[in-house]
Enzyme design. Sequence first.
Site, PDB file in Angstrom:
ATOM      1  N   ARG A  46       0.811  -1.228   0.000  1.00  0.00           N
ATOM      2  CA  ARG A  46       0.000   0.000   0.000  1.00  0.00           C
ATOM      3  C   ARG A  46       0.844   1.277   0.000  1.00  0.00           C
ATOM      4  NH1 ARG A  46      -3.553  -2.325   4.949  1.00  0.00           N
ATOM      5  NH2 ARG A  46      -1.663  -3.583   5.145  1.00  0.00           N
ATOM      6  N   ASP A  89       6.093  -1.747  11.374  1.00  0.00           N
ATOM      7  CA  ASP A  89       5.362  -0.590  10.843  1.00  0.00           C
ATOM      8  C   ASP A  89       4.504   0.104  11.897  1.00  0.00           C
ATOM      9  OD1 ASP A  89       3.382  -2.499  11.132  1.00  0.00           O
ATOM     10  OD2 ASP A  89       2.528  -2.226   9.127  1.00  0.00           O
TER      11      ASP A  89
HETATM   12  C1  UD1 Z   1      -1.747  -6.521  11.365  1.00  0.00           C
HETATM   13  C2  UD1 Z   1      -2.673  -7.432  12.193  1.00  0.00           C
HETATM   14  C3  UD1 Z   1      -3.908  -6.617  12.597  1.00  0.00           C
HETATM   15  C4  UD1 Z   1      -3.498  -5.388  13.378  1.00  0.00           C
HETATM   16  C5  UD1 Z   1      -2.467  -4.544  12.595  1.00  0.00           C
HETATM   17  C6  UD1 Z   1      -1.906  -3.484  13.508  1.00  0.00           C
HETATM   18  C7  UD1 Z   1      -2.354  -9.714  11.431  1.00  0.00           C
HETATM   19  C8  UD1 Z   1      -2.909 -10.824  10.615  1.00  0.00           C
HETATM   20  N1  UD1 Z   1      -3.031  -8.580  11.420  1.00  0.00           N
HETATM   21  O1  UD1 Z   1      -2.473  -6.174  10.180  1.00  0.00           O
HETATM   22  O2  UD1 Z   1      -4.773  -7.423  13.395  1.00  0.00           O
HETATM   23  O3  UD1 Z   1      -4.635  -4.584  13.664  1.00  0.00           O
HETATM   24  O4  UD1 Z   1      -1.373  -5.381  12.133  1.00  0.00           O
HETATM   25  O5  UD1 Z   1      -1.034  -2.610  12.827  1.00  0.00           O
HETATM   26  O6  UD1 Z   1      -1.334  -9.893  12.067  1.00  0.00           O
HETATM   27  N2  UD1 Z   1       4.850  -9.148   8.047  1.00  0.00           N
HETATM   28  C9  UD1 Z   1       5.803 -10.133   8.001  1.00  0.00           C
HETATM   29  N3  UD1 Z   1       5.555 -11.237   7.254  1.00  0.00           N
HETATM   30  C10 UD1 Z   1       4.399 -11.400   6.559  1.00  0.00           C
HETATM   31  C11 UD1 Z   1       3.416 -10.380   6.637  1.00  0.00           C
HETATM   32  C12 UD1 Z   1       3.662  -9.267   7.390  1.00  0.00           C
HETATM   33  O7  UD1 Z   1       6.861 -10.010   8.610  1.00  0.00           O
HETATM   34  O8  UD1 Z   1       4.239 -12.432   5.911  1.00  0.00           O
HETATM   35  C13 UD1 Z   1       5.135  -7.920   8.825  1.00  0.00           C
HETATM   36  C14 UD1 Z   1       5.017  -6.654   8.004  1.00  0.00           C
HETATM   37  O9  UD1 Z   1       6.260  -6.305   7.413  1.00  0.00           O
HETATM   38  C15 UD1 Z   1       4.560  -5.626   9.032  1.00  0.00           C
HETATM   39  C16 UD1 Z   1       3.800  -6.467  10.061  1.00  0.00           C
HETATM   40  O10 UD1 Z   1       4.185  -7.806   9.842  1.00  0.00           O
HETATM   41  O11 UD1 Z   1       5.656  -5.004   9.650  1.00  0.00           O
HETATM   42  C17 UD1 Z   1       2.285  -6.329   9.899  1.00  0.00           C
HETATM   43  O12 UD1 Z   1       1.917  -6.709   8.592  1.00  0.00           O
HETATM   44  P1  UD1 Z   1       0.787  -5.941   7.798  1.00  0.00           P
HETATM   45  O13 UD1 Z   1       0.608  -6.619   6.491  1.00  0.00           O
HETATM   46  O14 UD1 Z   1       1.047  -4.505   7.798  1.00  0.00           O
HETATM   47  O15 UD1 Z   1      -0.474  -6.306   8.717  1.00  0.00           O
HETATM   48  P2  UD1 Z   1      -1.795  -5.436   8.899  1.00  0.00           P
HETATM   49  O16 UD1 Z   1      -2.695  -5.685   7.754  1.00  0.00           O
HETATM   50  O17 UD1 Z   1      -1.481  -4.049   9.227  1.00  0.00           O
HETATM   51 CA    CA Z   2       0.355  -2.820   9.217  1.00  0.00          CA
END
Ligand code: UD1
Ligand code: CA
Length: 489
Positions: A21, A111
């Site tokens: 995004r 993040d």
């Molecule tokens: C996530 C949470 C959500 C919460 C939000 C808060 C989950 C499924 N959802 O959603 O409940 O309200 O954060 O900000 O956890 N990442 C990895 N590996 C992956 C995917 C993501 O390391 O395979 C890391 C990303 O780099 C990021 C963090 O995890 O730093 C969160 O991932 P993101 O995709 O931003 O999750 P949200 O949709 O924000």
């Molecule tokens: Ca996030």
Amino acid sequence: MSDNTDTSLAVVVLAAGQGTRMKSALPKVLHRIGGRSLIGHVLHTASGLRPQEVLVVVRHERDLVTTAVAEIAPGARVVDQDEIPGTGRAVQVALAAVPDFAGDVLVLSGDVPLLEAETLRALIASHRSTGAAVTLLSAHLTDATGYGRVIRDADGGVRRIVEEKDATPDEAAVTEINAGVYVFQAAALRTQLAHVSTANAQGEMYLTDVIGLLRGDDLPVSATTAADAAVALGVNDRAQLAEAARLLNQRVVRRWQLEGATILDPATTWIDVDATLAPDVTVLPGTFILRATAVAEGATLGPDTSLVDCEVGAGATVTRTDATLAVIGAGATVGPFAYLRPGTYLGDKGKIGTFVETKNSTIGERSKVPHLSYIGDTTIGSGVNLGAGAITANYDDITKHRTEIGDEVHTGSHNVFVAPVRIGEGAKTGAGAVIRKDVPAGALALSVAPQRNVEGWVENNRPGTAAADVAARARSAQKADDGSQGQDG
Ligand code: UD1
Ligand code: CA
């Protein structure tokens, strides 16, 4: 390992996601607010807890992120996530890297940059005192869009977390969100992660599913609600990046105000987290105090000034100026409209004035470059005054050369110093001089040919023009005047 290491705490920082995004070539966690990358903020906060282990999970642009992590937190361990997506998988691979760890696992998102160590310490303390299998951080938002929602039982206990994309309309209406910050008992977390599937709207292993699974096994789940919801802000797009930057800046500005700085307009003053302001500094609107800039007592900055990695001495005044890697002495004045490039050193009580550019130059104590000048690769002693329009010609088209100007030198207006050249102590130069040869101490250097006036040139060469008419009139009036004076005298 230092004495105060918390040996039963491991921190996992999630930074493997793509950050789609953001629509950026730069990985999301390397975008900056307050002069520091998002992951830099998270790692900084994590290290404040003195954990036994810091594990950073990477995948997207892993080399860039790994290099940044090594710079910010050399003690952190980088773990590679495989092709299975999701926050649950990310935590699973992190735990596999510390198979013997049996304490508490604090999970942070790369993040979510505004969390402070204080909030996390309270979360960990609460987790340890209740003996819950997990304690998560929640927050109440007026607009919960994009976040996972915290679903509670009738008795108020946390039942599970549902992601927005999987939520029913009733669940989506909940405004208590999951901040993405949790403390788990390592053993319980390992066990439950093995049961997490990818059967959801995004086809990912959700870490959030662990909450519902723990409850399903009748294990205690606890939640702490953040007093200030702003700390939970997650950065997923550029609008949230700007919002996070604004909230962080508010916090930093307030901190310096409470330390004794007058900051007139917090909304237009931007101070990076590594900058420092002494008491009684005054900051006027539109001022950027960036990177490791240090401002000493009583200095006044702005309006409309940008300082990057600068040192500003006590009582100095810097007005409408752009400066990078410059040192400004105590009581010195800079601007308005000055451009100080790297390697500029201005001595105490010195002056770099209006429309002046400097680079790689030292300007001594009480020395002044007041107007319309370019000073590059130059060493200027103390008590020097350069006339308006001084230019150092430091570049001969092949290489750069230095100009040296001794103590107490005063130069005429509109001089060019053709480097390499040296002006000796106490010397003077005439207006318009082009200084190509060294000037001995105490000499007067003149390089402009004596002026010659060709009388009547305009009437002879431009007859009939307005200039010729007025010149003729002025000359005859002058003659009559001379004549009458002659008669009187
Ligand atoms: C996530 C949470 C959500 C919460 C939000 C808060 C989950 C499924 N959802 O959603 O409940 O309200 O954060 O900000 O956890 N990442 C990895 N590996 C992956 C995917 C993501 O390391 O395979 C890391 C990303 O780099 C990021 C963090 O995890 O730093 C969160 O991932 P993101 O995709 O931003 O999750 P949200 O949709 O924000
Ligand atoms: Ca996030």
